[in-house]
Enzyme design. Structure first.
Site, mmCIF file in Angstrom:
data_model
loop_
_atom_site.group_PDB
_atom_site.id
_atom_site.type_symbol
_atom_site.label_atom_id
_atom_site.label_comp_id
_atom_site.label_asym_id
_atom_site.label_seq_id
_atom_site.Cartn_x
_atom_site.Cartn_y
_atom_site.Cartn_z
ATOM 1 N N ASP A 35 -1.077 -14.025 5.560
ATOM 2 C CA ASP A 35 0.308 -13.669 5.222
ATOM 3 C C ASP A 35 0.925 -14.768 4.362
ATOM 4 O OD1 ASP A 35 2.639 -12.222 5.196
ATOM 5 O OD2 ASP A 35 3.187 -12.657 7.271
ATOM 6 N N TRP A 40 4.580 -17.418 -1.518
ATOM 7 C CA TRP A 40 3.903 -18.468 -2.302
ATOM 8 C C TRP A 40 4.232 -18.273 -3.776
ATOM 9 C CZ3 TRP A 40 0.374 -18.715 -6.262
ATOM 10 C CH2 TRP A 40 -0.342 -19.914 -6.416
ATOM 11 N N HIS A 52 -1.119 -12.817 -4.629
ATOM 12 C CA HIS A 52 -2.306 -12.117 -4.114
ATOM 13 C C HIS A 52 -3.572 -12.674 -4.775
ATOM 14 C CE1 HIS A 52 0.179 -9.499 -1.836
ATOM 15 N NE2 HIS A 52 0.663 -8.817 -2.860
ATOM 16 N N GLU A 82 -0.108 0.370 7.031
ATOM 17 C CA GLU A 82 1.320 0.281 6.675
ATOM 18 C C GLU A 82 1.510 -0.229 5.242
ATOM 19 O OE1 GLU A 82 0.074 -1.017 9.589
ATOM 20 O OE2 GLU A 82 0.887 0.536 10.913
ATOM 21 N N LEU A 146 -22.948 -15.466 8.801
ATOM 22 C CA LEU A 146 -21.647 -14.909 9.179
ATOM 23 C C LEU A 146 -21.551 -13.409 8.899
ATOM 24 C CD1 LEU A 146 -18.579 -15.812 9.795
ATOM 25 C CD2 LEU A 146 -18.284 -15.600 7.316
#
Ligand code: FPP
Length: 267
Positions: A35, A40, A52, A82, A146
């Site tokens: 977030d 920023w 982004h 959302e 990972l």
């Protein structure tokens, strides 16, 4: 067995954070609510899209760091159900960045042994994005390090609703009886089936909310809130968060692992 020299070479600031830690106490699964991209950008007088874009760099660094720390799973909340409510241009920007990410980062994922696993209602994404995701999943499926879960068009409630619907359909078809529904069965119906629940959930930007993320899976997850805006979130921030986690005592509703007798148990 994790070895400190492999995780953080001597002389690096990261080494100082990890030095002296019991590495067996590092989390297996870290989830992040990324977030603060908009703030920023605003702080720098830039358009939101630049926030982004800078967020993608932080995604790369978080994935590389999680792989280096030999975490098992990193789950990133990239686009919630959302988020469709955002202005059309912003949704298109986020989808465009996802396209770019899938094209540009594939080599980085493969070279770090990362296995990509998108979660969410992917069928609602543009067909070319679905294809890009399928290609990336195929290209990374042999990754032994990972697992990088990227939540796209995801919400915890939608995921649970889909599981309830599936249960009702299976029951109507005679394939499921009520008593078969236990916690393991429910976990197995979710998008995250087969991976351990998150040990640590991080949210950046100072907001103190869960925002419909992994609602079932975070029942006993440790929470870490940081004021750092997502584009500024560096490897050192992730390492500090996991080091902080390693010092916590988890109880899962029981008593401290040292055992203090039956009358002191708290959640
Ligand atoms: C929140 O910032 C962030 C998002 C809605 C999306 C996160 C997306 C990225 C980091 C880039 C895409 C990711 C991938 C994996 C391709 P915000 O815009 O809500 O920030 P604000 O609260 O400051 O306005």
């Amino acid at each position: 067995m994790k070895e400190l020299d492999r995780l953080a070479p001597p002389g690096t600031p990261e080494r100082a954070t990890l030095d002296g830690l019991d590495l067996t106490r590092l989390p297996r699964h870290v989830a992040i609510i990324m977030d603060g991209n908009g703030r920023w950008a605003r702080q720098r007088g830039l358009p939101r899209v630049e926030g982004h874009r800078a967020g993608i760099r932080a995604v790369r660094e978080a994935a590389e760091t999680a792989a280096r720390l030999e975490l098992e799973v990193l789950t990133l909340y990239a686009f919630s159900t959302e988020n469709w409510k955002r202005p059309g241009w912003e949704v298109r920007t986020l989808m465009g960045l996802l396209r770019e990410y899938l094209q540009r980062e594939l080599d980085v994922l493969v070279s770090n042994g990362i296995c990509l696993r998108p979660i969410g209602r992917l069928e609602a994404l543009e067909p070319d994005i679905q294809q890009g995701l399928a290609k990336a999943v195929e290209a990374t499926h042999k990754g032994t390090g990972l697992t990088l879960q990227i939540a796209l068009n995801y919400s915890g409630r939608t995921e649970l609703m889909d599981a309830f619907r599936s249960a009702a359909r299976q029951a109507a078809g005679g394939e499921l009886v009520a008593d078969q529904i236990d916690e393991d069965w429910i976990s197995g119906q979710l998008a995250t089936a087969g991976v351990p629940d998150p040990d640590l959930l991080i949210r950046t930007s100072g907001e103190l909310r869960i925002s419909n993320f992994l609602l079932w899976q975070i029942a006993y997850t440790e929470l870490h809130f940081t004021p750092v805006l997502w584009p500024d979130f560096r490897a050192s921030d992730l390492i500090r968060a996991v080091a902080d986690y390693a010092h916590r005592e988890r109880r899962f509703g029981g008593v401290l692992s040292g055992g203090h007798g039956p009358d002191v148990g708290e959640d």
